[in-house]
Design an enzyme around this catalytic site. Structure first.
Site, PDB file in Angstrom:
ATOM      1  N   SER A   2      -7.215   3.386  15.166  1.00  0.00           N
ATOM      2  CA  SER A   2      -6.927   2.277  17.134  1.00  0.00           C
ATOM      3  C   SER A   2      -6.975   2.510  17.833  1.00  0.00           C
ATOM      4  O   SER A   2      -7.092   4.129  18.177  1.00  0.00           O
ATOM      5  CB  SER A   2      -5.065   2.269  17.120  1.00  0.00           C
ATOM      6  N   ASN A  15      -7.263  -1.481   6.144  1.00  0.00           N
ATOM      7  CA  ASN A  15      -6.543  -2.003   7.617  1.00  0.00           C
ATOM      8  C   ASN A  15      -4.964  -2.538   7.378  1.00  0.00           C
ATOM      9  O   ASN A  15      -4.437  -2.184   8.416  1.00  0.00           O
ATOM     10  CB  ASN A  15      -7.561  -3.497   7.775  1.00  0.00           C
ATOM     11  N   TYR A  56       3.222   5.160  15.797  1.00  0.00           N
ATOM     12  CA  TYR A  56       1.766   4.483  15.378  1.00  0.00           C
ATOM     13  C   TYR A  56       1.218   5.415  16.106  1.00  0.00           C
ATOM     14  O   TYR A  56      -0.537   5.238  15.597  1.00  0.00           O
ATOM     15  CB  TYR A  56       2.182   2.767  16.466  1.00  0.00           C
ATOM     16  N   SER A  61       0.480   8.368  13.944  1.00  0.00           N
ATOM     17  CA  SER A  61      -0.104   8.029  12.789  1.00  0.00           C
ATOM     18  C   SER A  61      -2.401   6.936  12.736  1.00  0.00           C
ATOM     19  O   SER A  61      -2.293   7.076  11.774  1.00  0.00           O
ATOM     20  CB  SER A  61       0.351   6.690  11.849  1.00  0.00           C
ATOM     21  N   LYS A  62      -2.391   6.760  13.963  1.00  0.00           N
ATOM     22  CA  LYS A  62      -3.905   6.477  13.645  1.00  0.00           C
ATOM     23  C   LYS A  62      -4.638   7.804  14.146  1.00  0.00           C
ATOM     24  O   LYS A  62      -5.908   7.278  14.177  1.00  0.00           O
ATOM     25  CB  LYS A  62      -4.212   4.995  15.241  1.00  0.00           C
ATOM     26  N   VAL A  81       1.089  -0.718  -0.021  1.00  0.00           N
ATOM     27  CA  VAL A  81       0.071  -0.188  -0.232  1.00  0.00           C
ATOM     28  C   VAL A  81       0.500   1.547   0.184  1.00  0.00           C
ATOM     29  O   VAL A  81       0.272   2.810  -0.339  1.00  0.00           O
ATOM     30  CB  VAL A  81      -0.826   0.004   1.373  1.00  0.00           C
TER      31      VAL A  81
HETATM   32  N1  LIG Z   1      -3.429  -5.735  17.063  1.00  0.00           N
HETATM   33  C1  LIG Z   1      -3.885  -5.079  17.766  1.00  0.00           C
HETATM   34  O1  LIG Z   1      -3.719  -4.769  19.109  1.00  0.00           O
HETATM   35  C2  LIG Z   1      -4.249  -3.737  17.041  1.00  0.00           C
HETATM   36  C3  LIG Z   1      -5.569  -2.536  17.459  1.00  0.00           C
HETATM   37  C4  LIG Z   1      -5.742  -1.141  17.084  1.00  0.00           C
HETATM   38  C5  LIG Z   1      -5.785  -1.360  15.440  1.00  0.00           C
HETATM   39  N2  LIG Z   1      -4.490  -2.451  14.525  1.00  0.00           N
HETATM   40  C6  LIG Z   1      -4.395  -1.980  13.560  1.00  0.00           C
HETATM   41  O2  LIG Z   1      -5.383  -3.866  12.983  1.00  0.00           O
HETATM   42  C7  LIG Z   1      -4.768  -3.407  11.465  1.00  0.00           C
HETATM   43  C8  LIG Z   1      -4.061  -5.048  11.241  1.00  0.00           C
HETATM   44  O3  LIG Z   1      -3.455  -5.273  12.731  1.00  0.00           O
HETATM   45  P1  LIG Z   1      -2.876  -6.774  12.906  1.00  0.00           P
HETATM   46  O4  LIG Z   1      -3.188  -6.459  14.463  1.00  0.00           O
HETATM   47  O5  LIG Z   1      -4.072  -7.310  12.822  1.00  0.00           O
HETATM   48  O6  LIG Z   1      -2.100  -7.143  12.715  1.00  0.00           O
HETATM   49  P2  LIG Z   1      -1.033  -8.605  11.297  1.00  0.00           P
HETATM   50  O7  LIG Z   1       0.540  -7.576  11.356  1.00  0.00           O
HETATM   51  O8  LIG Z   1      -1.725  -9.330  11.909  1.00  0.00           O
HETATM   52  O9  LIG Z   1      -1.586  -7.754  10.033  1.00  0.00           O
HETATM   53  C9  LIG Z   1      -0.978  -7.343   9.320  1.00  0.00           C
HETATM   54  C10 LIG Z   1      -1.087  -7.413   8.032  1.00  0.00           C
HETATM   55  O10 LIG Z   1      -0.476  -6.320   7.069  1.00  0.00           O
HETATM   56  C11 LIG Z   1      -0.347  -6.453   5.803  1.00  0.00           C
HETATM   57  N3  LIG Z   1       0.987  -5.436   5.564  1.00  0.00           N
HETATM   58  C12 LIG Z   1       2.114  -4.676   6.515  1.00  0.00           C
HETATM   59  N4  LIG Z   1       2.202  -3.488   5.553  1.00  0.00           N
HETATM   60  C13 LIG Z   1       1.765  -3.898   4.328  1.00  0.00           C
HETATM   61  C14 LIG Z   1       2.056  -2.659   3.325  1.00  0.00           C
HETATM   62  N5  LIG Z   1       3.033  -1.865   3.790  1.00  0.00           N
HETATM   63  N6  LIG Z   1       1.334  -3.458   2.414  1.00  0.00           N
HETATM   64  C15 LIG Z   1       0.147  -3.707   2.614  1.00  0.00           C
HETATM   65  N7  LIG Z   1       0.442  -5.586   3.894  1.00  0.00           N
HETATM   66  C16 LIG Z   1       0.497  -4.879   5.071  1.00  0.00           C
HETATM   67  C17 LIG Z   1       1.130  -7.613   6.441  1.00  0.00           C
HETATM   68  O11 LIG Z   1       1.325  -8.250   5.631  1.00  0.00           O
HETATM   69  C18 LIG Z   1       0.325  -8.065   7.439  1.00  0.00           C
HETATM   70  O12 LIG Z   1      -0.936  -9.153   6.595  1.00  0.00           O
HETATM   71  C19 LIG Z   1      -3.533  -2.224  11.973  1.00  0.00           C
HETATM   72  O13 LIG Z   1      -4.104  -1.636  11.293  1.00  0.00           O
HETATM   73  C20 LIG Z   1      -2.927  -2.005  13.317  1.00  0.00           C
HETATM   74  O14 LIG Z   1      -2.986  -1.131  13.450  1.00  0.00           O
HETATM   75  C21 LIG Z   1      -4.400  -3.105  15.947  1.00  0.00           C
END
Ligand SMILES: NC(=O)c1ccc[n+]([C@@H]2O[C@H](COP(=O)([O-])OP(=O)(O)OC[C@H]3O[C@@H](n4cnc5c(N)ncnc54)[C@H](O)[C@@H]3O)[C@@H](O)[C@H]2O)c1
Length: 276
Positions: free
Chosen positions: A151, A92, A165, A168-169, A66
Site C-alpha cells: 500500500s 493480496n 496497517y 504491516s505494509k 491465511v
Molecule cells: N482499498 C484500498 O484503499 C487499499 C489500498 C492499498 C492497499 N490495499 C490492500 O489491498 C488488499 C485487498 O484489500 P481490499 O481493499 O480489496 O479490501 P476488501 O476488504 O474489499 O477485500 C479483502 C479480502 O481479503 C479477505 N481476507 C481478510 N482477511 C483474510 C484472511 N485472514 N484470510 C483470507 N482472506 C482474508 C476478505 O474476506 C476480503 O474478501 C489488502 O491487502 C489491502 O491492504 C487496499
C-alpha cells in the site's frame, strides 16, 4: 503483445472474494488463466460462480484463512494437485479496521496490543505463510511470479491510517525485497503493488463520512479514488512475461498520490504545546 499473455497460466489470488483481489481474479479469468480464488469468507464460492462467464479462463474457489499455516499449506498443495503447477500468486488478503492515530483509541499509547496483532496476523504473518508455500512450489518449478499487495501507506507516514496497517505494509515491502533477492536464481520473481485509496470493502460496507472521502480525494492529483479495475493493468503486467526482468520492486498505482507532498494541516492538528 505476446509477452503480456497469461492464458493457460495457473494463478492463485488470496483475498479474492472482494475488492482488489476479486477484480484481479476477474481480469485473469478474462485473459484465459486457470484462477484459484482463496478467501477466509464463504463469499468466495459466490465470487467464483460470478467469474464463470467472465472470459475463457476458469475460476475455482477455496475457503482459506491465511493466518492458519496448515490451511495455507493445504491450499497451495490443493492448487498444485488440481492444476499441476503454480505460475502466479497474488498474495493480496488484508484488512485494517483499527483506528488511525488521531482517532479515539488509535494513538500509540492507547492502541490495544490485540488490535496490533489482528492486523499483523493477516497482513504480515498471513503473507509470510503464503509466500513460504508458494516459494516452495515455484523454486522446484524454477519459475513463477509472486505479487504481494502492499500500500502507499507502507511507503511513508500516514496520519489517516492505523499504526499496524502502516507498519504491516512497510514490512511487506521489505519481505518482498528479501524474497526477491533469494528467489531470483530460481527464476522466481517477487514484486509488490502499492495501491493508493481504492473503493473496496476494507473500510466497511457502510457509507464513509463525506469529509473523509473528500479529504482522500484531495490527496490524489488525479482527484478521484481508485477503482479495483485501476489496479489490474499493473497486476497483469507483473503476472506476465512482459515483466520478466522486474523483481524486488514495489510499484505504485495511486493516481499520483505518492508523488505529492501532502499538506499536513489537512490531516494533523497544530502542535499542542501544553502547559510549559
Ligand atoms: N482499498 C484500498 O484503499 C487499499 C489500498 C492499498 C492497499 N490495499 C490492500 O489491498 C488488499 C485487498 O484489500 P481490499 O481493499 O480489496 O479490501 P476488501 O476488504 O474489499 O477485500 C479483502 C479480502 O481479503 C479477505 N481476507 C481478510 N482477511 C483474510 C484472511 N485472514 N484470510 C483470507 N482472506 C482474508 C476478505 O474476506 C476480503 O474478501 C489488502 O491487502 C489491502 O491492504 C487496499
Amino acid at each position: 503483445m505476446e509477452t503480456l499473455r497469461i492464458d493457460g497460466r495457473v494463478v492463485l489470488v488470496t483475498g479474492a472474494a472482494s475488492g482488489i483481489g476479486n477484480e484481479i481474479a476477474r481480469a485473469c479469468v478474462r485473459e484465459g488463466a486457470v484462477v484459484h480464488l482463496a478467501d477466509a469468507s464463504e463469499a468466495v464460492h459466490t465470487a467464483a460462480e460470478q467469474l464463470a462467464g467472465a472470459g475463457s479462463g476458469t475460476a475455482v474457489p477455496h475457503r482459506c484463512d491465511v493466518t492458519d499455516p496448515e490451511a495455507v499449506r493445504g491450499l497451495v498443495e490443493g492448487v498444485v494437485a488440481a492444476s499441476g503447477r503454480l505460475d502466479v500468486a497474488f498474495l493480496n488478503a488484508g484488512l485494517n479496521g483499527v483506528p488511525a492515530p488521531l482517532q479515539p483509541g488509535g494513538a500509540i499509547d492507547e492502541l490495544p496490543f490485540s488490535s496490533w496483532r489482528r492486523v499483523m496476523d493477516v497482513n504480515l504473518d498471513g503473507l509470510f505463510h503464503c509466500l513460504q508455500q508458494c516459494a516452495r512450489v515455484m523454486k522446484e518449478q524454477r519459475s513463477g511470479s509472486i505479487v504481494a499487495t502492499a500500500s502507499t501507506a507502507g511507503l511513508r507516514a500516514e496520519p489517516r491510517v492505523s499504526y499496524p496497517y502502516v507498519v504491516s505494509k512497510a514490512a511487506v515491502v521489505g519481505l518482498v525485497r528479501q524474497a526477491a533477492l533469494e528467489l531470483a536464481r530460481f527464476g522466481v520473481r517477487v514484486n509488490a503493488l502499492a495501491p493508493g485509496p481504492v473503493v473496496t470493502n476494507i473500510g466497511g460496507t457502510g457509507p464513509r463520512p463525506a469529509a473523509s472521502v473528500a479529504a482522500w480525494e484531495d490527496s490524489v492529483p488525479m482527484r478521484r479514488w481508485g477503482r479495483p479495475a485501476d489496479v489490474t493493468g499493473l497486476a497483469l503486467l507483473l503476472a506476465s512475461d512482459a515483466s520478466s526482468w522486474m523483481t524486488g520492486g514495489t510499484h505504485v498505482v495511486d493516481g499520483g498520490a505518492s508523488a505529492l507532498t501532502q499538506v499536513l494541516s489537512d490531516a494533523l492538528p497544530a502542535p499542542d504545546a501544553g502547559d510549559r
